[in-house]
Write a protein that holds these residues in place. Structure first.
Motif, PDB file in Angstrom:
ATOM      1  N   LYS A 143       0.821  -1.221   0.000  1.00 30.74           N
ATOM      2  CA  LYS A 143       0.000   0.000   0.000  1.00 30.74           C
ATOM      3  C   LYS A 143       0.857   1.273   0.000  1.00 30.74           C
ATOM      4  O   LYS A 143       0.641   2.154  -0.836  1.00 30.74           O
ATOM      5  CB  LYS A 143      -0.974  -0.001   1.171  1.00 30.74           C
ATOM      6  CG  LYS A 143      -1.891   1.205   1.159  1.00 30.74           C
ATOM      7  CD  LYS A 143      -2.859   1.193   2.313  1.00 30.74           C
ATOM      8  CE  LYS A 143      -3.733   2.430   2.269  1.00 30.74           C
ATOM      9  NZ  LYS A 143      -4.624   2.494   3.417  1.00 30.74           N
ATOM     10  N   PRO A 144       1.843   1.396   0.892  1.00 31.86           N
ATOM     11  CA  PRO A 144       2.653   2.623   0.853  1.00 31.86           C
ATOM     12  C   PRO A 144       3.468   2.763  -0.436  1.00 31.86           C
ATOM     13  O   PRO A 144       3.673   3.876  -0.926  1.00 31.86           O
ATOM     14  CB  PRO A 144       3.592   2.500   2.054  1.00 31.86           C
ATOM     15  CG  PRO A 144       3.187   1.311   2.813  1.00 31.86           C
ATOM     16  CD  PRO A 144       2.207   0.535   2.014  1.00 31.86           C
ATOM     17  N   ILE A 145       3.908   1.643  -0.991  1.00 34.35           N
ATOM     18  CA  ILE A 145       4.692   1.685  -2.229  1.00 34.35           C
ATOM     19  C   ILE A 145       3.811   2.176  -3.377  1.00 34.35           C
ATOM     20  O   ILE A 145       4.204   3.062  -4.138  1.00 34.35           O
ATOM     21  CB  ILE A 145       5.276   0.286  -2.547  1.00 34.35           C
ATOM     22  CG1 ILE A 145       6.291  -0.096  -1.475  1.00 34.35           C
ATOM     23  CG2 ILE A 145       5.907   0.265  -3.936  1.00 34.35           C
ATOM     24  CD1 ILE A 145       6.729  -1.544  -1.532  1.00 34.35           C
ATOM     25  N   ILE A 146       2.628   1.605  -3.490  1.00 27.96           N
ATOM     26  CA  ILE A 146       1.704   2.009  -4.561  1.00 27.96           C
ATOM     27  C   ILE A 146       1.292   3.465  -4.376  1.00 27.96           C
ATOM     28  O   ILE A 146       1.233   4.229  -5.340  1.00 27.96           O
ATOM     29  CB  ILE A 146       0.487   1.056  -4.597  1.00 27.96           C
ATOM     30  CG1 ILE A 146       0.951  -0.336  -5.048  1.00 27.96           C
ATOM     31  CG2 ILE A 146      -0.605   1.597  -5.503  1.00 27.96           C
ATOM     32  CD1 ILE A 146      -0.082  -1.422  -4.873  1.00 27.96           C
ATOM     33  N   LYS A 147       1.042   3.843  -3.134  1.00 22.03           N
ATOM     34  CA  LYS A 147       0.656   5.230  -2.858  1.00 22.03           C
ATOM     35  C   LYS A 147       1.771   6.188  -3.278  1.00 22.03           C
ATOM     36  O   LYS A 147       1.503   7.218  -3.894  1.00 22.03           O
ATOM     37  CB  LYS A 147       0.339   5.392  -1.377  1.00 22.03           C
ATOM     38  CG  LYS A 147      -0.278   6.718  -1.032  1.00 22.03           C
ATOM     39  CD  LYS A 147      -0.719   6.757   0.409  1.00 22.03           C
ATOM     40  CE  LYS A 147      -1.402   8.055   0.714  1.00 22.03           C
ATOM     41  NZ  LYS A 147      -1.880   8.126   2.081  1.00 22.03           N
ATOM     42  N   ARG A 148       3.023   5.825  -2.979  1.00 20.38           N
ATOM     43  CA  ARG A 148       4.159   6.655  -3.388  1.00 20.38           C
ATOM     44  C   ARG A 148       4.244   6.769  -4.900  1.00 20.38           C
ATOM     45  O   ARG A 148       4.493   7.841  -5.441  1.00 20.38           O
ATOM     46  CB  ARG A 148       5.468   6.074  -2.847  1.00 20.38           C
ATOM     47  CG  ARG A 148       6.097   6.929  -1.781  1.00 20.38           C
ATOM     48  CD  ARG A 148       7.415   6.383  -1.292  1.00 20.38           C
ATOM     49  NE  ARG A 148       7.141   5.201  -0.469  1.00 20.38           N
ATOM     50  CZ  ARG A 148       7.788   4.050  -0.555  1.00 20.38           C
ATOM     51  NH1 ARG A 148       8.782   3.898  -1.377  1.00 20.38           N
ATOM     52  NH2 ARG A 148       7.460   3.031   0.203  1.00 20.38           N
ATOM     53  N   TRP A 149       4.059   5.645  -5.602  1.00 18.39           N
ATOM     54  CA  TRP A 149       4.114   5.653  -7.070  1.00 18.39           C
ATOM     55  C   TRP A 149       3.019   6.545  -7.646  1.00 18.39           C
ATOM     56  O   TRP A 149       3.253   7.305  -8.566  1.00 18.39           O
ATOM     57  CB  TRP A 149       3.946   4.256  -7.633  1.00 18.39           C
ATOM     58  CG  TRP A 149       5.124   3.351  -7.491  1.00 18.39           C
ATOM     59  CD1 TRP A 149       6.401   3.684  -7.128  1.00 18.39           C
ATOM     60  CD2 TRP A 149       5.129   1.945  -7.703  1.00 18.39           C
ATOM     61  NE1 TRP A 149       7.196   2.572  -7.103  1.00 18.39           N
ATOM     62  CE2 TRP A 149       6.443   1.481  -7.455  1.00 18.39           C
ATOM     63  CE3 TRP A 149       4.159   1.018  -8.070  1.00 18.39           C
ATOM     64  CZ2 TRP A 149       6.799   0.157  -7.568  1.00 18.39           C
ATOM     65  CZ3 TRP A 149       4.521  -0.314  -8.186  1.00 18.39           C
ATOM     66  CH2 TRP A 149       5.831  -0.731  -7.938  1.00 18.39           C
ATOM     67  N   LEU A 150       1.818   6.427  -7.101  1.00 18.12           N
ATOM     68  CA  LEU A 150       0.687   7.173  -7.645  1.00 18.12           C
ATOM     69  C   LEU A 150       0.740   8.655  -7.289  1.00 18.12           C
ATOM     70  O   LEU A 150       0.180   9.472  -8.012  1.00 18.12           O
ATOM     71  CB  LEU A 150      -0.637   6.571  -7.170  1.00 18.12           C
ATOM     72  CG  LEU A 150      -0.942   5.167  -7.683  1.00 18.12           C
ATOM     73  CD1 LEU A 150      -2.234   4.661  -7.076  1.00 18.12           C
ATOM     74  CD2 LEU A 150      -1.019   5.145  -9.200  1.00 18.12           C
ATOM     75  N   CYS A 151       1.394   9.000  -6.212  1.00 21.46           N
ATOM     76  CA  CYS A 151       1.414  10.394  -5.768  1.00 21.46           C
ATOM     77  C   CYS A 151       2.662  11.150  -6.206  1.00 21.46           C
ATOM     78  O   CYS A 151       2.833  12.299  -5.828  1.00 21.46           O
ATOM     79  CB  CYS A 151       1.294  10.451  -4.252  1.00 21.46           C
ATOM     80  SG  CYS A 151      -0.325   9.959  -3.669  1.00 21.46           S
ATOM     81  N   LYS A 152       3.525  10.530  -7.015  1.00 24.96           N
ATOM     82  CA  LYS A 152       4.733  11.231  -7.464  1.00 24.96           C
ATOM     83  C   LYS A 152       4.384  12.493  -8.231  1.00 24.96           C
ATOM     84  O   LYS A 152       5.026  13.513  -8.103  1.00 24.96           O
ATOM     85  CB  LYS A 152       5.597  10.311  -8.329  1.00 24.96           C
ATOM     86  CG  LYS A 152       6.481   9.429  -7.514  1.00 24.96           C
ATOM     87  CD  LYS A 152       7.457   8.682  -8.384  1.00 24.96           C
ATOM     88  CE  LYS A 152       8.352   7.854  -7.474  1.00 24.96           C
ATOM     89  NZ  LYS A 152       9.296   7.064  -8.203  1.00 24.96           N
TER      90      LYS A 152
END
Length: 167
Positions: free
Chosen positions: A146-155
């Motif tokens: 979840k945090p990894i995907i969130k980081r990718w999507l919020c770049k």
């Protein structure tokens, strides 16, 4: 089984060695019960190797933590290799193999029940236990990715793919 017993003893005696000692202790107790299945029913012994393959991922997890604590003296490529091994083994074993084993167990149980016309088979309790491990893997996968995907999507906050900040 000796590994789980030793690790269970270690975690119980030195709980600060892991992030969630209570969860790990319960997991190891369930694993010790679970690992009796292939021993009691030798025709299912091939499950043991497949199921124990999850420990490869656990070793990568431990290596990752150890290397991270010493990152000033560890070459970056070594950290990257361990990290890749961790994520690849996580996806293969916990997200693909474990649910596949659950499916195989369910198919085998269905065939046995339809053949014998009886629900009374000693192997059946191991299916919900494996299902429990699949659910744990699902929860842990959510927590991990979840945090990894969130980081990718919020770049790129202007992107149409960014995560919504509310309803």
């Amino acid at each position: 089984m000796l590994y789980f017993a030793a690790d269970l003893t270690w975690v119980a005696r030195v709980p600060i060695c892991v992030k969630s000692p209570g969860v790990i202790i319960k997991h190891h107790l369930a694993a010790l019960v679970y690992l009796w299945g292939p021993i009691i029913w030798p025709n299912h012994s091939w499950f043991m190797g497949v199921i124990i393959s999850v420990e490869v991922n656990t070793w990568f997890l431990i290596a990752r933590r150890v290397l991270y604590k010493r990152r000033e003296i560890i070459p970056q490529f070594a950290m990257d290799m361990v990290s890749v091994g961790f994520y690849v083994s996580w996806i293969i074993v916990r997200i693909i193999v474990f649910p596949l084993i659950l499916y195989i167990m369910l198919v085998m149980a269905y065939e046995r029940i339809t053949t014998t016309k009886s629900w009374m088979h000693g192997e059946l309790p191991f299916i919900p236990l494996h299902g429990f491990f699949c659910l744990l893997n699902l929860k842990w996968s959510h927590d991990l990715f979840k945090p990894i995907i969130k980081r990718w999507l919020c770049k790129n906050n202007d992107s149409k793919y960014s995560i919504s900040k509310g309803l």
